[in-house]
Write an enzyme that holds these catalytic residues in place. Structure first.
Site, PDB file in Angstrom:
ATOM      1  N   GLY A  66      49.024  35.710  32.567  1.00  9.36           N
ATOM      2  CA  GLY A  66      49.757  36.849  33.125  1.00  9.36           C
ATOM      3  C   GLY A  66      50.438  36.406  34.408  1.00  9.36           C
ATOM      4  O   GLY A  66      50.682  35.213  34.626  1.00  9.36           O
ATOM      5  N   GLU A  91      27.734  40.657  39.530  1.00  8.36           N
ATOM      6  CA  GLU A  91      27.900  40.536  40.978  1.00  8.36           C
ATOM      7  C   GLU A  91      27.650  41.884  41.671  1.00  8.36           C
ATOM      8  O   GLU A  91      27.862  42.942  41.042  1.00  8.36           O
ATOM      9  CB  GLU A  91      29.314  40.009  41.315  1.00  8.36           C
ATOM     10  CG  GLU A  91      30.443  40.923  40.899  1.00  8.36           C
ATOM     11  CD  GLU A  91      31.818  40.308  41.166  1.00  8.36           C
ATOM     12  OE1 GLU A  91      32.068  39.175  40.712  1.00  8.36           O
ATOM     13  OE2 GLU A  91      32.631  40.990  41.824  1.00  8.36           O
ATOM     14  N   HIS A  97      34.114  37.141  45.664  1.00  7.36           N
ATOM     15  CA  HIS A  97      35.195  37.973  45.098  1.00  7.36           C
ATOM     16  C   HIS A  97      36.251  38.310  46.163  1.00  7.36           C
ATOM     17  O   HIS A  97      36.470  39.480  46.484  1.00  7.36           O
ATOM     18  CB  HIS A  97      34.599  39.248  44.472  1.00  7.36           C
ATOM     19  CG  HIS A  97      35.514  39.882  43.454  1.00  7.36           C
ATOM     20  ND1 HIS A  97      35.061  40.576  42.359  1.00  7.36           N
ATOM     21  CD2 HIS A  97      36.869  39.926  43.369  1.00  7.36           C
ATOM     22  CE1 HIS A  97      36.086  41.026  41.652  1.00  7.36           C
ATOM     23  NE2 HIS A  97      37.198  40.645  42.250  1.00  7.36           N
ATOM     24  N   ILE A  98      36.882  37.251  46.674  1.00  6.79           N
ATOM     25  CA  ILE A  98      37.839  37.447  47.778  1.00  6.79           C
ATOM     26  C   ILE A  98      39.236  36.933  47.441  1.00  6.79           C
ATOM     27  O   ILE A  98      40.054  36.731  48.344  1.00  6.79           O
ATOM     28  CB  ILE A  98      37.351  36.759  49.080  1.00  6.79           C
ATOM     29  CG1 ILE A  98      37.029  35.269  48.846  1.00  6.79           C
ATOM     30  CG2 ILE A  98      36.142  37.490  49.657  1.00  6.79           C
ATOM     31  CD1 ILE A  98      36.852  34.468  50.114  1.00  6.79           C
ATOM     32  N   ILE A 104      38.559  32.935  38.728  1.00  6.51           N
ATOM     33  CA  ILE A 104      38.950  33.966  39.707  1.00  6.51           C
ATOM     34  C   ILE A 104      39.222  35.281  38.975  1.00  6.51           C
ATOM     35  O   ILE A 104      39.805  36.193  39.552  1.00  6.51           O
ATOM     36  CB  ILE A 104      40.202  33.556  40.526  1.00  6.51           C
ATOM     37  CG1 ILE A 104      41.391  33.237  39.613  1.00  6.51           C
ATOM     38  CG2 ILE A 104      39.900  32.419  41.460  1.00  6.51           C
ATOM     39  CD1 ILE A 104      42.723  33.225  40.333  1.00  6.51           C
ATOM     40  N   ALA A 105      38.814  35.356  37.704  1.00  7.86           N
ATOM     41  CA  ALA A 105      39.164  36.537  36.899  1.00  7.86           C
ATOM     42  C   ALA A 105      38.083  37.608  37.011  1.00  7.86           C
ATOM     43  O   ALA A 105      38.208  38.537  37.819  1.00  7.86           O
ATOM     44  CB  ALA A 105      39.389  36.122  35.463  1.00  7.86           C
ATOM     45  N   ARG A 106      37.051  37.507  36.236  1.00  5.16           N
ATOM     46  CA  ARG A 106      35.945  38.457  36.268  1.00  5.16           C
ATOM     47  C   ARG A 106      34.670  37.750  35.835  1.00  5.16           C
ATOM     48  O   ARG A 106      34.706  36.876  34.958  1.00  5.16           O
ATOM     49  CB  ARG A 106      36.195  39.617  35.284  1.00  5.16           C
ATOM     50  CG  ARG A 106      37.080  40.721  35.793  1.00  5.16           C
ATOM     51  CD  ARG A 106      36.424  41.542  36.919  1.00  5.16           C
ATOM     52  NE  ARG A 106      37.275  42.602  37.398  1.00  5.16           N
ATOM     53  CZ  ARG A 106      38.190  42.487  38.374  1.00  5.16           C
ATOM     54  NH1 ARG A 106      38.372  41.350  38.989  1.00  5.16           N
ATOM     55  NH2 ARG A 106      38.905  43.541  38.748  1.00  5.16           N
TER      56      ARG A 106
HETATM   57  C1  DGY Z   1      41.473  42.797  41.323  1.00  9.77           C
HETATM   58  O1  DGY Z   1      42.404  43.351  41.877  1.00  9.77           O
HETATM   59  O2  DGY Z   1      41.179  42.996  40.147  1.00  9.77           O
HETATM   60  C2  DGY Z   1      40.676  41.854  42.149  1.00  9.77           C
HETATM   61  O3  DGY Z   1      39.713  41.188  41.414  1.00  9.77           O
HETATM   62  C3  DGY Z   1      40.039  42.584  43.298  1.00  9.77           C
HETATM   63  O4  DGY Z   1      39.057  43.440  42.797  1.00  9.77           O
END
Ligand code: DGY
Length: 331
Positions: A155, A268, A286-287, A237-239
């Site tokens: 994406g 988390e 999660h930053i 960095i996704a979920r």
């Molecule tokens: C999002 O915007 O999905 C980021 O992971 C922050 O929560």
């Protein structure tokens, strides 16, 4: 009478002030943690809720909160929403896309660099007073420039990472996605579409940027890790939940892959205890979207959605636009 909205978490005071010009606001500036039951109790009599990605909006909550009309997430991800249940209940869901794309891509690249070049490990070593002299292989890591960057989920954020890798670091970029990008976008990102297996086999650095859903649960588990190069790094960095964290910890311990950088975790803020014991993983809370200008833009977009929908029947970034259209017809 103004519509009533609930803010599930503490937010920027200027955004709170702006919302208070349109609504009767119940805020949570002490940032209290609520159980789901407490959340439901507080939501009674409110037409809107400002959520931040961690608050679950499901069928049970919707049934218990008949006044609710809109949930505005201050996050691009919305796996905290049961979208189908919201649509059935006629509740609008909105998220906060685009405003965080470049900042999150920056962070993805920073985490890739920190992981490949062993920065956290080296810093802990220095702080512990263990650095006594130079050595030819001291914290020697993996090459980043000129290597092969793999991206799973292409994406906007994935495309931002691809451009950083190709244009800034001369990397060969390969990607896998549910659907292939059009040729112009592939050219723009200098990215080549490959199968998931080819991605796993070929990438020197694999970055995960796909949305979480039942279909992507444990998309990276023991079988996928076993297909990666022993020298490879993995960045998520996704979920949380996209990676099987227990399998990843085992793979890092056994050197199935070289290293990982994780900004998100299964369950988390809890972190799998095995990950905490490993030196070859960089862990952040999660930053990825956390710069003040970006977080403010995300909060303002969520606020715009609440104001737009509850005062004019129109939100900027709806996820179930059919609800918005239905409400407009009813007005
Ligand atoms: C999002 O915007 O999905 C980021 O992971 C922050 O929560």
């Amino acid at each position: 009478m103004n519509p009533r909205i609930l803010l599930a978490r503490a937010i920027f005071p200027e955004v709170l002030d702006r919302l208070a010009q349109h609504f009767d606001v119940t805020s949570n500036q002490c940032d209290e943690s609520w159980t789901q039951l407490e959340f439901i109790e507080r939501l009674q009599g409110h037409q809107g809720v400002f959520t931040t990605g961690g608050e679950r909006i499901d069928a049970a909550l919707l049934a218990a909160c008949p006044d609710l009309k809109i949930c505005a997430n201050m996050a691009v991800g919305y796996n905290n929403f049961d979208l189908e249940a919201m649509t059935t209940a006629g509740v609008l869901a909105t998220n906060a896309p685009e405003v965080l794309t470049e900042t999150t891509a920056d962070f993805g690249f920073a985490l890739l660099m920190a992981t490949a070049r062993r920065m956290a490990q080296a810093e802990h070593f220095l702080r512990a007073g263990l650095w006594t002299r130079w050595r030819y292989d001291l914290f020697a890591g993996a090459e980043v420039h000129g290597s092969t960057l793999g991206i799973l989920g292409m994406g906007r954020i994935g495309q931002g990472i691809a451009k950083r890798g190709a244009l800034g670091f001369g990397m060969q970029v390969i990607y896998h996605n549910r659907s292939r990008l059009d040729v112009a976008t592939e050219l723009d990102c200098r990215a080549r579409y490959v199968s998931k297996q080819q991605l796993l086999n070929t990438a020197d650095h694999l970055v995960l940027v796909l949305p979480y859903s039942a279909a992507s649960h444990h998309a990276i588990g023991a079988p996928e890790l076993a297909q990666m190069k022993p020298s490879a790094t993995l960045v998520n960095i996704a979920r949380g939940g996209i990676v099987d964290d227990a399998a990843l910890a085992a793979a890092l311990r056994n050197k199935t892959i070289a290293a990982a950088g994780l900004d998100v975790f299964e369950g988390e803020p809890a972190v799998h205890p095995d990950l905490l014991l490993l030196p070859n993983v960089v862990l952040t809370p999660h930053i990825a979207s956390a710069t003040l200008p970006t977080r403010l833009a995300m909060a303002n977009l969520a606020a715009d959605n609440l104001v737009g929908f509850l005062t004019q029947g129109k939100a900027l970034t709806p996820l179930n636009a059919e609800v918005m259209v239905k409400q407009q017809v009813l007005c």
